[in-house]
Motif scaffolding. Structure first.
Motif, short mmCIF file in Angstrom:
data_model
loop_
_atom_site.label_atom_id
_atom_site.label_comp_id
_atom_site.label_asym_id
_atom_site.label_seq_id
_atom_site.Cartn_x
_atom_site.Cartn_y
_atom_site.Cartn_z
N THR A 197 45.59 35.39 39.96
CA THR A 197 45.06 36.01 40.96
C THR A 197 45.68 37.03 42.07
O THR A 197 44.96 37.93 42.48
CB THR A 197 44.18 34.83 41.70
OG1 THR A 197 45.23 34.13 42.29
CG2 THR A 197 43.24 33.94 40.75
N LYS A 198 47.09 36.59 41.91
CA LYS A 198 47.89 37.59 42.88
C LYS A 198 47.91 38.85 42.18
O LYS A 198 47.94 39.86 42.95
CB LYS A 198 49.27 36.78 42.71
CG LYS A 198 50.11 37.21 44.28
CD LYS A 198 51.41 36.33 43.97
CE LYS A 198 52.33 36.84 45.43
NZ LYS A 198 51.87 36.03 46.51
N ARG A 222 44.77 40.74 42.64
CA ARG A 222 44.88 41.43 44.00
C ARG A 222 45.70 42.65 44.10
O ARG A 222 45.11 43.66 44.91
CB ARG A 222 45.02 40.48 44.96
CG ARG A 222 43.96 39.19 45.20
CD ARG A 222 44.46 38.33 46.58
NE ARG A 222 45.44 37.64 46.45
CZ ARG A 222 45.72 36.38 45.93
NH1 ARG A 222 44.77 35.78 45.53
NH2 ARG A 222 46.79 35.67 46.06
N GLU A 261 43.63 45.22 42.77
CA GLU A 261 42.45 45.30 43.34
C GLU A 261 41.21 45.15 41.97
O GLU A 261 40.19 45.78 42.11
CB GLU A 261 42.11 46.63 44.01
CG GLU A 261 43.11 46.81 45.15
CD GLU A 261 42.84 48.06 45.67
OE1 GLU A 261 42.04 48.87 45.46
OE2 GLU A 261 43.58 48.17 47.00
N PHE A 262 41.56 43.99 41.25
CA PHE A 262 40.48 43.95 40.34
C PHE A 262 40.05 42.65 40.46
O PHE A 262 40.65 41.50 40.83
CB PHE A 262 41.45 43.99 38.93
CG PHE A 262 40.62 43.99 37.79
CD1 PHE A 262 40.21 45.21 37.33
CD2 PHE A 262 40.50 42.70 37.06
CE1 PHE A 262 39.50 45.07 36.02
CE2 PHE A 262 39.21 42.65 35.85
CZ PHE A 262 38.80 44.01 35.27
N PRO A 263 38.85 42.40 40.15
CA PRO A 263 38.07 41.02 40.36
C PRO A 263 38.51 40.04 39.05
O PRO A 263 38.57 40.44 38.21
CB PRO A 263 36.63 41.41 40.27
CG PRO A 263 36.42 42.56 39.57
CD PRO A 263 37.81 43.35 39.79
N THR A 264 38.77 38.79 39.69
CA THR A 264 38.92 37.88 38.61
C THR A 264 38.00 36.46 39.06
O THR A 264 38.55 35.39 39.63
CB THR A 264 40.34 37.23 38.48
OG1 THR A 264 40.89 37.10 39.92
CG2 THR A 264 41.01 38.19 37.70
N HIS A 279 42.39 46.80 31.69
CA HIS A 279 42.72 47.25 33.11
C HIS A 279 44.40 47.49 33.33
O HIS A 279 44.70 48.40 33.89
CB HIS A 279 42.18 46.50 34.36
CG HIS A 279 42.31 47.21 35.62
ND1 HIS A 279 41.64 48.28 36.08
CD2 HIS A 279 43.37 46.86 36.69
CE1 HIS A 279 42.19 48.69 37.26
NE2 HIS A 279 42.99 47.82 37.64
#
Lengths: 451, 451
Positions: free
Chosen positions: A256-257, A260, A263-266, A341
């Motif tokens: 998740t870090k 961020r 700037e990608f959603p998880t 990505h």
């Protein structure tokens, strides 16, 4: 002398100890370092040499394997701590960083080595997967990023530590190995929790877990993690400790870090992470992650007896399987979208994951279709040509029944609800073209594949 | 005789008792029914008459107000139970159903009355909002759906129970009042939890809650719920009980259930619902919802002392406010998107919500822009003309810092993480057109406004 070169091995934890003793067994003279003295004694008893400082361990060794727990520890033993390795590594030595660390960290490490006058050190970014037993047997999965020179120099060691079919050279230099591991761990993070979520839900449905678990393992709800964790989920004491909650949480937070930073959603992995954080506050952190089933079953006496909608055992079991299928479709889509990505080769990600701890029946079934659309070879709204999965509407309808039942029983279903909402987002944001959208249409949540 | 017609009042709970005694005070002869005898005694002492069965209460009354807790209870007292009202209601009587129930239920009730030979009964779908004190003062917000004839007949009673500025006639017939209430409760469900999430996060940051809370209330992180719940969040015993967790959970489950029926995503509300379910298992269900802060603060001794990134009190406070702003932007967007989907007039939803318990600084600031784009008057990717909010990228960047800090402290941030991921989805799925997308671009998650 065996003819094999001396190796420094830093970090003799559950994984590191197995890897280092395997190297000893294979004839390498290995000098181990760890902060915990009893481990050093045990390593000596297993035929290794020991050192009391990282700098002493690496002195005169052309090969250094680093298997500490975190990026912070790697930074300390390699660069910043008292008696760090950097001061004693010989010219042109190779450092194999096997710890799971963020891509950002290992890329920064390469730059920092150069900035501190050691551009000669050959850094290999090579996190591993497979657990302590495969570590000791030298049959790990290893994901390798680095320069050709570094990988070539580390090649014999990498082959000794891995299963020959599971040594993945990942294009993209230092950082690519860590990115590959990170994407694999998206599946791990989701599927460790989904195993407890599904069996906890099954328990709240009143099913006999020992009876239904073998059926689930043969269904489309199968995942490697479920099969692996099952004995410890079913054991009321969740023993023996195989992998602590803190271990998967560490990797989850890396995902998740990094997401961020990109700037990608998880959304799936973030939902799992919050449940892991909540479990820490219940004291589960150091315990086996199979015990996470208690997040769903504990305290049910406060909720009281509630009647769900499903009547028969067969209906109930199908809800549990549909829950797993929905979650695993969503986690497979999040994994492959994120992998694209960060610039990984999708075929390699898929190949690695289905053969490792990230495997699931849904990944095997939907993965090829998802990749095809991510690569822009098949439009998202086209009916699936030769696809092996049901339409997304069918996944959503089935998952809806499971979520509806969990609501009736007042059981939290963190991942199931996240997955269902993402399916609904996908169905609303995908260009219309067919009333039955293929399962791969879920990728539109992560920003569509064709861009 | 006061000249006012006799009224039957079914359901004398915390809200119903206040509403019924207010009618007594205003000169209505009221016959109350409740299953709990002490309440009936208390109602008699307050000047009401009582009945021992619903059929007896409504006998000979042209007016019946029903304020039971759930759709199941309404079904029982009105139609299905022993001595249900349907058998005794006079020809052409009006039934004001004030309970919060799903739109699907109240529409089905209208049909069932007709099918059971009572098409003459005038049904008004009129859920209320405002709490027990406003109930007793006759200053509730009331959301009214029904035929003109039914609303006209119920009009005097509706006016007596409500604040004249907060009586909303909602277009769309029976069901429209319930839909309006449901959309309002999207804000309530998110903002009750966000209040505890933000203050729990503040506590884990080491802030003095009594000191920072007044500052937060004056910031863009303000919500009506935060201001209302604050005293009970700050009280270590979370007393007095004003509204139990089970109350907001009931409404939350209506939202997600209806959303599933509409195949509409409600990722924010679903995330809140799972946290509410988890709180039930900790025994918090019957307690005040201000006590939900314990979902974030309890058990921190298991997590240990951790150092975050923010150093000063000012930095820490701004993280808390950014967390609230991000969540409230997301919940405002979910609310208005869902309201449009169920066919409500957006201006009326907005007007009602900013003047009721759903209000937030973000809803006031971003609502008008969001509605403009939902109505197709302004393209989603255009720079905001006269908009009052920062670009979505700025919201996302600020929320990222809060989520990053929560991760460092290992605090679960259910809504904050959900909101951040949805912002990232929106930023990836919105047609490119400007590097700074307006905050309202978040609507693309819920399927874009222009369709």
């Amino acid at each position: 002398m065996s003819g094999k070169p001396p190796v420094a091995f830093i970090g003799l934890g559950a994984m590191g100890f197995g890897m280092a003793t395997n190297l000893v067994k294979e004839g390498y003279p290995v000098t181990g370092f760890d902060v915990y003295q009893p481990t050093l004694d045990r390593f000596q008893a297993a035929g290794g040499s020991t050192a009391s400082k990282p700098s002493e361990a690496v002195s005169g060794k052309d090969y250094c394997v680093c298997m500490v727990a975190t990026a912070q520890q790697a930074q300390s033993v390699l660069l910043d701590g008292d008696n760090a390795a950097i001061s004693s590594l010989p010219q042109g030595a190779v450092v194999l960083l096997c710890s799971t660390v963020p891509c950002e960290y290992v890329q920064g490490l390469e730059k920092e080595l150069a900035a501190r006058g050691r551009p000669d050190i050959l850094l290999v970014d090579c996190p591993v997967s497979g657990g302590a037993i495969r570590a000791a047997n030298g049959t790990l999965s290893i994901m390798v990023g680095g320069s050709s020179a570094a990988i070539e120099k580390g090649s014999d060691l990498l082959k000794t530590m891995s299963d020959p079919e599971k040594l993945y050279i990942v294009k993209g230099g230092v950082g690519a190995g860590s990115n590959m591991k990170m994407c694999h761990q998206v599946l791990a993070a989701n599927q460790i929790l989904s195993s407890s979520e599904a069996l906890g839900f099954a328990s709240r449905l009143g099913l006999d877990l020992n009876k239904v678990a073998p059926v689930i393992l043969k269904s489309e709800g199968w995942s490697w993690m479920l099969e692996n964790r099952l004995p410890r989920i079913l054991d009321p004491k969740h023993l023996p400790l195989a992998s602590a909650v803190t271990i998967i949480l560490k990797d989850t937070s890396i995902i998740t870090k990094e997401a961020r930073r990109y700037e990608f959603p998880t959304p799936m992995t973030s939902a799992a992470e919050q449940a892991y954080f909540a479990s820490l506050a219940r004291g589960y952190g150091p315990e086996d992650d199979g015990g996470l089933i208690r997040m769903y079953t504990d305290g049910k006496e406060h909720v009281g007896a509630l009647k769900g909608l499903a009547e028969t055992e067969e209906e109930k079991l199908s809800l549990v399987i549909d829950l797993l299928k929905g979650i695993h479709l969503a986690s497979a889509t999040e994994t492959l979208s994120f992998a694209q990505h960060v610039g990984l080769e999708l075929e390699q990600v898929f190949e690695l994951c289905i053969n490792a701890a990230g495997g699931s029946a849904m990944l095997s079934a939907a993965g090829p279709e998802i990749m095809k659309t991510l690569r822009g070879e098949e439009a998202i709204q086209e009916p699936s040509a030769g696809g092996k999965t049901a339409p997304l509407q069918v996944f959503a309808a089935n998952l809806t029944r499971a979520v509806e039942e969990a609501q009736a029983l007042k059981v939290p279903i963190y991942l199931g609800n996240a997955a269902l909402n993402l399916m609904r987002v996908a169905l609303r944001t995908t260009p219309k073209g067919s009333s039955d959208l293929p399962a791969r249409a879920m990728i539109s949540v992560w920003g569509k594949g064709s861009s």
